[in-house]
Structure formats: C-alpha cells, structure tokens
Enzyme design. Structure first.
Site, PDB file in Angstrom:
ATOM      1  CG  ASP A   4      -1.732  -1.243   1.393  1.00  0.00           C
ATOM      2  OD1 ASP A   4      -2.343  -1.668   0.413  1.00  0.00           O
ATOM      3  OD2 ASP A   4      -1.714  -1.818   2.492  1.00  0.00           O
ATOM      4  CE  LYS A  51       3.239  -2.122  -4.637  1.00  0.00           C
ATOM      5  NZ  LYS A  51       2.999  -1.833  -3.234  1.00  0.00           N
ATOM      6  N   GLY A  94      -4.280  -4.081  -4.839  1.00  0.00           N
ATOM      7  CA  GLY A  94      -4.945  -3.042  -5.614  1.00  0.00           C
ATOM      8  C   GLY A  94      -4.055  -1.829  -5.788  1.00  0.00           C
ATOM      9  CG  HIS A  95      -0.872  -1.429  -7.910  1.00  0.00           C
ATOM     10  ND1 HIS A  95       0.188  -1.832  -8.688  1.00  0.00           N
ATOM     11  CD2 HIS A  95      -0.682  -2.014  -6.695  1.00  0.00           C
ATOM     12  CE1 HIS A  95       0.979  -2.616  -7.975  1.00  0.00           C
ATOM     13  NE2 HIS A  95       0.458  -2.742  -6.773  1.00  0.00           N
ATOM     14  CD  GLN A 133       0.960  -8.960  -2.925  1.00  0.00           C
ATOM     15  OE1 GLN A 133       1.870  -9.276  -3.644  1.00  0.00           O
ATOM     16  NE2 GLN A 133      -0.232  -9.464  -3.086  1.00  0.00           N
ATOM     17  N   GLY A 160     -11.142  -2.617   1.338  1.00  0.00           N
ATOM     18  CA  GLY A 160     -11.774  -1.575   2.144  1.00  0.00           C
ATOM     19  C   GLY A 160     -11.413  -1.670   3.622  1.00  0.00           C
TER      20      GLY A 160
END
Length: 426
Positions: free
Chosen positions: A16, A19, A43-44, A226, A304
């Site tokens: 997080d 990236k 998630g990016h 990651q 989330g």
C-alpha cells in the site's frame, strides 16, 4: 549490440505504498510495463483527469497509449476478476486486447482455490494470517507442489484438466470437513466466461518476448505488487504473501537475467501502514494513529479494510533497501504529516533482553521502537511544484532519512493526483 534496460519498481514496507501512482508517473520513460508476481489481492490506485481507477491484475501502464503491458509468469490470475477489471477499463475507452499480453506460464486461480483459502484460514483460528480470501496462497501452493493449472492449459483439452484439478481440491476440502459450497456453481459459470475472454488476448511465452524486447533496445519497467515485508522469504513470516515481492522476483517472475536489472526504485510512505495480521513495531494505537489513517485515507483499495498506521520504521526500511539493492527512493504521502507538531522515526529496536539493534531481527513480535524526534513542518505542501518551496523542517526530514538509509530520495509525492509529484533535481 544495442540492448534495452530493465528497471524495477517495488514497495519497501508492508504494501500500500502508492505504487500505482508512481508507475503511472514513470511509464512515459519506458516502452513496456510488466507485472512479475502477486494476484488480485493487490490493488493499485491511480487518479488522473478526475477519474479514479483501481487495478488488481493489469499493469499500471495500461493508460499510456500504445505501450505493451505484460502479465508475467510469476503472477496468479483469476479469470473472472480479470474479465471484470478489463471490461470496466475497455468501457472507458482503453484498448486492452492490443496492449495487454499474458504469459502462458501464469497460474490460474480456480474457484475452489478461494474455498481452500477460507477453509485454511478457518482452521488456523486465532493464528490466521489475514488473507484477502482471493485464493492466492492455495494457487501458489499448487504451483510449488507441481499441481497447478496455467494460462497455457486453456489452449488444449482444458475442460478435462479443470475437472481433474477441481476433483483434487474437493477431496482436500472433504478431508478438512468443509461443507460450505454456497454460490460455487455461479462463480464457476462466471469463471469459465473469464476463460473464454482470456482467449481473446495475446497469450505469450513472456520470457522469450521480454528478452526479444531488450535485444531490440527497448526499456522495461517491472511493477511489483504488495511490499518487501510481505515477501515469502524475507518478510514477517508467516504473515506474508505467497510470492517473492523483492527485486529478485522480477527475474524469476519474467525470465530476466539478474545482470539486466538497472535501477531499482523503492517506494515508501513518509509513515508506515499494514493491513491484516502480523507484527508491526511502530504501530500507533492512539489519536495520532487515527489522525494518520483519517488524513491518509488508509483503507484497502481492494478490501476496504482499515489499515494499521504508525511512524516510519527506518530499521525495517534499511533492511528493505539492502535486500532489494535499491538505487533510488520514492517517498509517498508526505502531505499526510503536514499538520503534525512533532515527527518521529524509529532508528533502532530495543530487544527483550534490553539491548538495542539497528539490524532487522529474525523475530519482531516483541521489539520496542527507539524513536528520533524532529519538529514538524506545519505547512500545506499539496500545491507545491518545486522542492525549492519545501520548508526547512521538511528538507531536514528528507536529509535525515537519506543519511540513515544511505540512498537518495529522488521523487516526493505531495498528494494523490498525478500532478502532485515533485522530481528532485538536487
């Protein structure tokens, strides 16, 4: 012979780090962007022109027209989630089928892998790892136990291969006493639609394509998912992901020789966050931690989930710089700390026996962070366009980090938008 270069961009903390935005800023300088590990658990997030996109399996260079994007052999791919993600991008006018190439050697995440993920977590009880439940771990488990199903398998006798793999999973689940298969038929139907959708893309031998691209003198940016501290070998095991998130993973996840790696861009936040279970030495359980979470919008892009927040950990970061061979640092979210009177940075760990160390130890469950305190800069930097505008206290913070990490901080992000990025000249 004119050969291209391979640069690697990866996270140095617990994921997080931001990236997606940085890849988007760097991609104009590269011909090809490639993902080398991980799956749809990462998630990016990218924001530009008033739009917000969350990419899970597709490389972040997909928004740069005309560039080739590669999903490498080290990635695990969920056909149904990939189809959902790709179709939503196609709906916004991005031509994926021309630009996106998928390695035949990438492993497929089956619907039963997700059930195995839930069953394994349930069996661990309080010792659970805190996975995203996307089936990543069981897919990599099948890969290393030589039982995996790969993208290339869809080209020949796929139904029989799928049935055999599913039967093996069902036997495993029966042995675990697992009985919850609600919704499996609907998921399988969508999954098979995803398989048909994947057939429409360029399915490639990515290691051959990548090395051909280099021989043509073109440049590749490898995008990690990651963070370093989630690496299966060097992270805070067992609270890690199932792949090698460090720079070496770009070699095995794409088929690139180590001598081809050029710059290694290490991304870090100006503070620290973590999602899920596992040790986190600088975690804050007070109002400061809540403030960082609130200002930094620290919630998982895919799940989330609330992120755990804390001060920057320089012991951990120096370790990450070492194992990755980082050549340049990129600092994200410095604007989140704009309002603090005092900024802290962990510069050593106090161990159970009372001794202090600046080396990252085997166990970090019981270490106590030793902090260095600096005055805050108390300045809204989100509108700045040059490092010449930085307040002295912030410049001092940067120099302190560079001296401790023995690595230059080249890029500083002062907000989520593509424009809120300062590339340092000094």
């Amino acid at each position: 012979m004119n050969t291209g270069k391979v640069d690697v961009l990866l996270g140095l903390q617990w994921g997080d780090e931001g990236k997606g935005k940085v890849v988007d800023v760097l991609t104009p300088h590269y011909d090809v962007i490639a993902r080398f590990q991980g799956g749809p658990n990462a998630g990016h997030t990218l924001e530009f022109e008033g739009q917000k996109y969350v990419l899970r399996s597709i490389p972040s260079g997909i928004f740069q027209g005309g560039k080739v994007n590669i999903i490498g052999n080290g990635v695990v791919l969920a056909p149904d989630l990939f189809m959902e993600e790709a179709k939503s991008l196609e709906a916004t006018g991005h031509n994926l089928k021309e630009r996106l190439h998928i390695s035949k050697k990438a492993h497929l995440i089956m619907p039963t892998h997700r059930i195995l993920d839930r069953a394994n977590e349930a069996a661990k009880g309080k010792a659970k790892v805190g996975t995203t439940g996307k089936g990543i771990g069981p897919t990599y488990t099948d890969k290393v136990s030589r039982n995996g199903l790969r993208v290339g398998d869809i080209l020949d006798n796929f139904e029989a291969k799928y049935a055999a793999h599913k039967e093996r999973h069902m036997t495993q689940l029966a042995a675990m006493g697992w009985t919850d298969f609600e919704g499996l038929a609907e998921v399988e139907q969508k999954w098979m639609e995803g398989i048909e959708y994947i057939r429409q893309f360029h399915l490639i031998d990515s290691e051959i394509e990548v090395n051909r691209i280099l021989r043509e003198g073109k440049n590749i940016l490898c995008e990690g998912a990651q963070g370093t501290m989630l690496d299966v070998d060097f992270g805070s095991y067992p609270f890690v992901t199932s792949s090698n998130t460090i720079c070496a993973g770009a070699c095995t996840g794409l088929g690139i020789g180590p001598n081809r790696i050029g710059n290694v861009y290490g991304i870090m936040k100006a503070y620290c966050t973590r999602v899920g279970s596992g040790p986190f030495p600088t975690e804050l359980f007070d109002a400061t931690g809540d403030t960082i979470r609130s200002i930094g919008h620290e919630y998982g892009a895919v799940t989330g989930r609330e992120r755990r927040c804390g001060w920057i950990d320089l012991v951990q970061l120096r370790y990450s710089v070492m194992v990755n061979g980082v050549t340049e640092l990129i600092m994200m979210k410095s604007d989140v700390l704009d309002g603090f009177d005092t900024i802290k940075a962990c510069v050593a760990y106090r161990l159970k026996d009372g001794t202090e160390t600046t080396d990252f130890p085997y166990e970090i469950d019981d270490v106590t962070p030793v902090y260095h305190e600096m005055p805050g800069w108390k300045t809204d930097m989100t509108k700045f366009t040059s490092e010449d505008q930085f307040p002295e206290a912030f410049s001092n913070y940067i120099k302190f980090l560079e001296d401790f990490l023995e690595t230059p901080i080249k890029v500083i992000s002062i907000g989520p938008d593509r424009e809120q990025t300062i590339v340092r000249k000094k």
